[in-house]
Design an enzyme around this catalytic site. Structure first.
Site, PDB file in Angstrom:
ATOM      1  N   ARG A 225       0.837  -1.188   0.000  1.00 20.95           N
ATOM      2  CA  ARG A 225       0.000   0.000   0.000  1.00 20.95           C
ATOM      3  C   ARG A 225       0.877   1.246   0.000  1.00 20.95           C
ATOM      4  O   ARG A 225       1.969   1.251   0.570  1.00 20.95           O
ATOM      5  CB  ARG A 225      -0.938   0.022   1.224  1.00 20.95           C
ATOM      6  CG  ARG A 225      -2.060  -1.009   1.163  1.00 20.95           C
ATOM      7  CD  ARG A 225      -3.059  -0.684   0.068  1.00 20.95           C
ATOM      8  NE  ARG A 225      -4.176  -1.622   0.009  1.00 20.95           N
ATOM      9  CZ  ARG A 225      -4.233  -2.685  -0.780  1.00 20.95           C
ATOM     10  NH1 ARG A 225      -3.214  -2.949  -1.595  1.00 20.95           N
ATOM     11  NH2 ARG A 225      -5.288  -3.471  -0.772  1.00 20.95           N
ATOM     12  N   HIS A 273      -0.949   0.349  -9.766  1.00 14.67           N
ATOM     13  CA  HIS A 273      -1.609  -0.556  -8.818  1.00 14.67           C
ATOM     14  C   HIS A 273      -2.131  -1.803  -9.545  1.00 14.67           C
ATOM     15  O   HIS A 273      -3.304  -2.170  -9.437  1.00 14.67           O
ATOM     16  CB  HIS A 273      -2.748   0.152  -8.092  1.00 14.67           C
ATOM     17  CG  HIS A 273      -3.083  -0.487  -6.771  1.00 14.67           C
ATOM     18  ND1 HIS A 273      -3.473   0.247  -5.673  1.00 14.67           N
ATOM     19  CD2 HIS A 273      -3.096  -1.782  -6.367  1.00 14.67           C
ATOM     20  CE1 HIS A 273      -3.712  -0.567  -4.650  1.00 14.67           C
ATOM     21  NE2 HIS A 273      -3.486  -1.802  -5.060  1.00 14.67           N
TER      22      HIS A 273
END
Length: 310
Positions: A225, A273
């Site tokens: 993250r 991502h």
């Protein structure tokens, strides 16, 4: 017939609806914001939903996360504390992450950034090759994704280290835990891979102090993250030679702003991502099977421990 609220943003809604319908034709799917009577919603399937989407659903029985991480749900303080929150555990998600980690580790191990620069310069210069057994690869996080990636890297002969909050014992992996273990591991890591869940304890764990513990010329791969990395600390470490390169799949703000300095730094590789995407076809079967368990009185699997955040 159970009713599911679909509140997954930045994904292909139609593909997910088709996959869920194929997995369980009896499941009614209502896409936010067209939810009809809120009292009819039994389950919610979410990803990066705006705060408050889950508020006002009096008969909601469980919340499913599209991703392995659940911090996007836990940040919503309107979520009832008693409600089960289920993280995504899908073998294809794990295998995709393993592919990504192995790809980037090998990229750095085999000097590909240097060879690519040499090509741009028209330079023919063979480099000495380090044996995999002499390359220490460290994994932050030994959950489903981290343990699988660590095991895959041992198959290439790498000296693999792993760190977790609490002690773990994984065959072939030198395991460390706790604050002291973290520092001991970082001091040995030629390539550091972050696959941690994002919690209050791990937020900002990749910072100037911790990354400076790595041997000079180490590489960073963050596929966990964006909140794990203190972004302002990275470029000075690269420019100063402490780090030789970084692969970043996740960022504090996504999409990454077009004026962000990471875009133009030659030692940083950026991905949007996509290290491991949840596949609708396989994940839908996992979700609907879990709902079927719940509806027959069996316990849900892969329920998050909210105290731990994963």
């Amino acid at each position: 017939m159970p009713v599911m609220l679909f509140a997954c943003f930045h994904v292909d809604t139609q593909a997910w609806k088709a996959a869920l319908a194929a997995a369980d034709p009896g499941l009614e799917i209502r896409v936010w914001p067209d939810i009809g009577d809120p009292a009819e919603i039994d389950y919610a399937f979410v990803w990066k939903q705006p705060k408050g989407v889950l508020d006002g659903l009096p008969n909601l029985k469980a919340v499913f996360s599209l991703g392995a991480g659940v911090e996007h749900v836990l940040l919503d303080d309107s979520l009832p504390a008693h409600l089960p929150l289920v993280r995504m555990v899908d073998p294809t998600l794990v295998s995709s992450m393993v592919e990504f980690v192995v790809m980037r580790v090998l990229h750095y191990h085999r000097h590909m950034p240097t060879y690519e620069q040499q090509q741009r310069e028209g330079l023919w210069k063979p480099l000495s090759q380090t044996l995999a057994s002499d390359r220490r690869v460290a994994i932050l996080g030994l959950g489903e994704l981290g343990a699988a990636s660590a095991r895959a890297l041992t198959g290439f002969g790498f000296d693999v280290l792993g760190w977790s909050r609490t002690a773990k014992d994984i065959a072939g992996i030198r395991c460390f835990h706790g604050p002291d273990g973290l520092e001991a591991m970082l001091a040995q890591a030629d390539i550091l891979v972050c696959l941690l869940p994002l919690t209050d304890q791990t937020r900002g764990i990749l910072n100037r102090r911790t990354l400076s513990l790595l041997p000079a010329g180490a590489f960073l791969i963050n596929a966990a993250r964006g909140g794990h990395l203190v972004e302002d600390d990275l470029i000075p470490l690269l420019d100063g030679g402490r780090l030789a390169g970084a692969t970043l799949d996740v960022f504090a703000t996504e999409p990454l702003p077009t004026d962000h300095p990471f875009w133009t730094h030659s030692a940083i590789t950026i991905l949007p991502h996509t290290a491991a995407l949840t596949h609708p076809g396989t994940a839908s079967r996992i979700i609907t099977a879990n709902i079927a368990r719940h509806r027959t009185g069996k316990g849900l699997v892969n329920v998050v421990d909210r105290a731990k955040g994963y």
